[in-house]
Every structure is written in C-alpha cells, then in structure tokens.
Design a protein around this motif. Sequence first.
Motif, PDB file in Angstrom:
ATOM      1  N   ALA A  11     -17.581   0.898  55.838  1.00 19.10           N
ATOM      2  CA  ALA A  11     -18.044   1.205  57.196  1.00 19.10           C
ATOM      3  C   ALA A  11     -19.182   2.217  57.177  1.00 19.10           C
ATOM      4  N   ARG A  12     -19.098   3.202  56.306  1.00 18.18           N
ATOM      5  CA  ARG A  12     -20.171   4.216  56.207  1.00 18.18           C
ATOM      6  C   ARG A  12     -21.450   3.611  55.638  1.00 18.18           C
ATOM      7  N   ARG A  13     -21.312   2.773  54.636  1.00 16.23           N
ATOM      8  CA  ARG A  13     -22.503   2.186  54.011  1.00 16.23           C
ATOM      9  C   ARG A  13     -23.172   1.146  54.906  1.00 16.23           C
ATOM     10  N   LEU A  14     -22.373   0.429  55.721  1.00 12.92           N
ATOM     11  CA  LEU A  14     -22.957  -0.552  56.636  1.00 12.92           C
ATOM     12  C   LEU A  14     -23.714   0.111  57.784  1.00 12.92           C
ATOM     13  N   ALA A  15     -23.381   1.367  58.090  1.00 15.17           N
ATOM     14  CA  ALA A  15     -24.067   2.092  59.165  1.00 15.17           C
ATOM     15  C   ALA A  15     -25.220   2.942  58.644  1.00 15.17           C
ATOM     16  N   ASP A  16     -25.640   2.716  57.410  1.00 18.44           N
ATOM     17  CA  ASP A  16     -26.737   3.502  56.837  1.00 18.44           C
ATOM     18  C   ASP A  16     -28.067   3.139  57.509  1.00 18.44           C
ATOM     19  N   PRO A  17     -28.942   4.118  57.777  1.00 20.09           N
ATOM     20  CA  PRO A  17     -30.241   3.803  58.402  1.00 20.09           C
ATOM     21  C   PRO A  17     -31.151   2.943  57.535  1.00 20.09           C
ATOM     22  N   ASN A  18     -30.953   2.953  56.225  1.00 22.26           N
ATOM     23  CA  ASN A  18     -31.787   2.182  55.310  1.00 22.26           C
ATOM     24  C   ASN A  18     -31.335   0.722  55.292  1.00 22.26           C
ATOM     25  N   LYS A  19     -32.252  -0.195  55.615  1.00 22.75           N
ATOM     26  CA  LYS A  19     -31.899  -1.613  55.680  1.00 22.75           C
ATOM     27  C   LYS A  19     -31.498  -2.173  54.329  1.00 22.75           C
ATOM     28  N   THR A  20     -32.151  -1.733  53.259  1.00 22.36           N
ATOM     29  CA  THR A  20     -31.826  -2.232  51.911  1.00 22.36           C
ATOM     30  C   THR A  20     -30.388  -1.895  51.546  1.00 22.36           C
ATOM     31  N   LYS A  21     -29.965  -0.677  51.862  1.00 22.81           N
ATOM     32  CA  LYS A  21     -28.586  -0.272  51.565  1.00 22.81           C
ATOM     33  C   LYS A  21     -27.599  -1.037  52.425  1.00 22.81           C
ATOM     34  N   ARG A  22     -27.966  -1.311  53.666  1.00 27.19           N
ATOM     35  CA  ARG A  22     -27.071  -2.082  54.540  1.00 27.19           C
ATOM     36  C   ARG A  22     -26.908  -3.511  54.030  1.00 27.19           C
ATOM     37  N   ASP A  23     -27.997  -4.143  53.603  1.00 27.39           N
ATOM     38  CA  ASP A  23     -27.922  -5.509  53.071  1.00 27.39           C
ATOM     39  C   ASP A  23     -27.088  -5.561  51.802  1.00 27.39           C
ATOM     40  N   ARG A  24     -27.250  -4.554  50.966  1.00 29.94           N
ATOM     41  CA  ARG A  24     -26.470  -4.510  49.727  1.00 29.94           C
ATOM     42  C   ARG A  24     -24.979  -4.326  50.029  1.00 29.94           C
ATOM     43  N   ALA A  25     -24.678  -3.473  51.016  1.00 34.49           N
ATOM     44  CA  ALA A  25     -23.273  -3.254  51.391  1.00 34.49           C
ATOM     45  C   ALA A  25     -22.660  -4.504  52.007  1.00 34.49           C
ATOM     46  N   LEU A  26     -23.451  -5.249  52.811  1.00 28.85           N
ATOM     47  CA  LEU A  26     -22.932  -6.474  53.431  1.00 28.85           C
ATOM     48  C   LEU A  26     -22.643  -7.546  52.381  1.00 28.85           C
ATOM     49  N   LYS A  27     -23.493  -7.627  51.362  1.00 27.13           N
ATOM     50  CA  LYS A  27     -23.271  -8.606  50.295  1.00 27.13           C
ATOM     51  C   LYS A  27     -21.999  -8.285  49.516  1.00 27.13           C
ATOM     52  N   LYS A  28     -21.788  -6.989  49.213  1.00 30.14           N
ATOM     53  CA  LYS A  28     -20.578  -6.597  48.495  1.00 30.14           C
ATOM     54  C   LYS A  28     -19.339  -6.762  49.367  1.00 30.14           C
ATOM     55  N   LEU A  29     -19.495  -6.516  50.681  1.00 31.36           N
ATOM     56  CA  LEU A  29     -18.363  -6.697  51.584  1.00 31.36           C
ATOM     57  C   LEU A  29     -17.932  -8.165  51.620  1.00 31.36           C
ATOM     58  N   ASN A  30     -18.891  -9.074  51.589  1.00 35.98           N
ATOM     59  CA  ASN A  30     -18.562 -10.501  51.593  1.00 35.98           C
ATOM     60  C   ASN A  30     -17.704 -10.859  50.389  1.00 35.98           C
ATOM     61  N   GLU A  31     -18.084 -10.364  49.224  1.00 35.87           N
ATOM     62  CA  GLU A  31     -17.318 -10.655  48.007  1.00 35.87           C
ATOM     63  C   GLU A  31     -15.946  -9.987  48.056  1.00 35.87           C
ATOM     64  N   TRP A  32     -15.896  -8.756  48.580  1.00 40.22           N
ATOM     65  CA  TRP A  32     -14.629  -8.030  48.614  1.00 40.22           C
ATOM     66  C   TRP A  32     -13.646  -8.674  49.591  1.00 40.22           C
ATOM     67  N   LEU A  33     -14.131  -9.169  50.729  1.00 40.90           N
ATOM     68  CA  LEU A  33     -13.254  -9.836  51.691  1.00 40.90           C
ATOM     69  C   LEU A  33     -12.661 -11.113  51.102  1.00 40.90           C
ATOM     70  N   ALA A  34     -13.488 -11.871  50.380  1.00 37.56           N
ATOM     71  CA  ALA A  34     -12.984 -13.100  49.764  1.00 37.56           C
ATOM     72  C   ALA A  34     -11.932 -12.790  48.705  1.00 37.56           C
ATOM     73  N   PHE A  35     -12.149 -11.742  47.934  1.00 38.33           N
ATOM     74  CA  PHE A  35     -11.190 -11.384  46.874  1.00 38.33           C
ATOM     75  C   PHE A  35      -9.909 -10.806  47.478  1.00 38.33           C
ATOM     76  N   GLN A  36     -10.048  -9.903  48.440  1.00 34.95           N
ATOM     77  CA  GLN A  36      -8.885  -9.217  48.989  1.00 34.95           C
ATOM     78  C   GLN A  36      -8.014 -10.148  49.830  1.00 34.95           C
TER      79      GLN A  36
END
Length: 408
Positions: A11-36
């Motif tokens: 949640a903290r990383r997805l709310a980051d002002p930097n778009k690159t960090k937000r995109d990276r966090a969303l990609k990792k969240l997608n993988e983590w949701l599928a695994f969890q």
Amino acid sequence: MDKDRKEIDFARRLADPNKTKRDRALKKLNEWLAFQSSKPPGFDEMDMMRVWKGLFYSMWMSDKPSVQEQLANQLANLIYTFHDSEQSFQFIKTFFLTMQREWTGIDRLRIDKFYMLMSIFLRESFCFLKKHEWDQGLCDSFATFLADGPLNVKAQFVSLGISLHVADKFLGELLSVADSKLTFDLFNVLLQPIYVLAANCQSAALLDNICDCIFKPLLELSEDVPLQIDFSLIAENLFTVAADTLTRAKNRRALYALREMFLTQITPDDVVVIESPAKKRRHNSDVPGSGDSATVDDDISVNYRRSKRLQASSSSPLPSPQMKLNFDSISVDGRKKKSSKTPVLKKKRIIRFSGKHYKAYEPIGKKKFVVSTLSPGKSLLKNKDPGPLSPLEKRRRRIRARLNAKLD
C-alpha cells in the motif's frame, strides 16, 4: 502477520509519487496476489481492503489521461489474477466498498478519473460473469451485492454520485459484453437491484437516470444485440414493484408510466400529448378525431391507448408536430415539469425608523433591497408610525436619561 505486513508495504509503495516505483510495485503485487491466493486460506475481506487502499492512492497519484486509462485497465484486470472465483468476487466487492469509503474525500479535479475507473471496473465485472458463462449463483451474488452496496440508497454510507454513475453505465456496459449465453432470465436477475432502486430512491435525478438510461433504451434495442427482451415480464416486474406499499408515490407514477410503455411496446416518440391550461369540459375542435366535447386536464396525458383512439378516429394520419411529446419538458412520471423562472416580486416600498433616521427599502429582487435615508420633512413620512425602537436606540436613550438626571 507477515502477510499483513506485506499488504501494508504494498500500500505504501503503490502510493509513491514516483510513477516508475508505482509501476514496479503494481507488477510485483500482481505476482504476489496470484501466489498468495493459491495457498489456503487465501484472502479475506480485510486483506482485500488493505490492498485496495494502496490501489486507490495509486490511481490518485496518476496524472495524464492516457496513464489513468492504462492504470484503470490494469487494476480491473487484477480480477483474473486470483485462482478461484470466490476471491475474485471478493476483490470486486472490496473495490466498490473502497469507493464508497473514499468518495467524499475525492476533489473535483480527480473525480473524472474515478468515474472512468468505476466504468471500466463495472465492465470487467460483467466480463468476469461472462467468463464463467453467466453462472446463476454468481449472477445472484452480484445482483445481491449491488442491491446492498452501490445501489442501496437507504444506506447512509453510499453516496448519490456512485448510484447515479452505476445506474448510468449499467445497461451500456452489460450489453457491450453480452453474448448468446446470456438468457433473458439471467438478465432479469441482474435487473432486480434496478427495480428496487427505482422504487425506493428519493432523488428525482436518480429516478430520471434509471428511466432514461436503462428502461427506455430497452424499447429501442437494435437487432445486433444478442438478447431477446420479454416486454411483458418487465412490465409485470414494474407493476409488482410499483404496487408495493413501501414504494414512494412519485416513483409509483413513474413505474406505472414505464409499465404502460412496455405493455404496448412503443418508443417515446410514438406517444401523443393532449394539453390544455384549464380543467373543464369544452369543445376541443383542434384535436383530430375528438368529439363535441373533451375532458382536458392540467397534467399532460401520456396514455398510449387514448392517442391510438384519436389516431384511429381521425381523418388525418397523425396529429400536428406541436402535439408530439417533448420528453425534455416532461418528468418521468408523465407530469409537466415546473418552470424554473423566478416569481415576479410585488414591489412594495417599506419605510422604517432606525432610531435616528427614516429609511426606505426598495425591493429589487429576492431578499435584495435598495436602502435610502429620508429626511423628516418629506411627505412620505407624514402620518407614518415610526414603529418600535431598536435595542441600540433604547440603550442610547437610557444612557442619555441617566446623564441628564445627574446633570440636574
């Protein structure tokens, strides 16, 4: 506990002002949701709410329209990340719950992108039902959730803006993904929260939206739509809802008018209006096919059968265009909308005594006056009662009397 910490970190990383960090966090969240989601017990409602907290502020930080639309599609596609339909449906529910919770905090500069997000997410929700071949249980669960959630006008936590937008986009998004497997029975199941909303909503704008964006377009569906509409069944449902004792009176009139249109399978352009300023019996020779006298009401009649009788008994093919129904000036219950013109004020000059001077108040609008001070010698003040003294003038006179008493 580790999962809770991971959700908060996302949640903290997805709310980051930097778009690159937000995109990276969303990609990792997608993988983590599928695994969890593949491991028991998966995600519960609180876990989903924590995830959506970060996803909401990820949308909040997006600026450009193209970036916002791309992100909205990515968030909606997260529905298919989970391994079972139950968790996917839970993800849809928590999205609308998050929107209800955060809606009052959205400013006018960001409201459009969240409207777009709701439209895309509503379409993907119907695509989710389509992917599961319009399963009866999922359709029932989705309709029940809509009735208890975003379309529940009796709940205090549901904003009117959400209900208006969902009602506006409901039919269009549903028909855009409909296929031959969507039977009318399942379509009628998805319409159940709309019937309840039309009976219980207290907003005239919401009732107009339901009639203009859902029920009336059903009368004009093109042949390209792979859905056969049973007008008699919709008319029966409208009658059942309108006849309920808990239905509001204004909503009941609108539902009966819609039922009449579905029974006769007509479009709004085929309805004929008979209109007159007085409520009396008189000779009505200007209406084609009328007899020696006709009963004319103040309200506009939208009775289709009367219009058909008039057309059948008339020698002319159709009434004049001036008698066609103008739906812009008529509300959904068939009554003429009130004029928005401000009433003409009766200009009456008011003269008051303020304790020291006489003042004249000239009304120039609603609660607006031009104040002018009058001299005591003017003829307007002759034989005028000065009226009661103001509290300030009374105090001045008491102080003046005490000073005079001390001087004496």
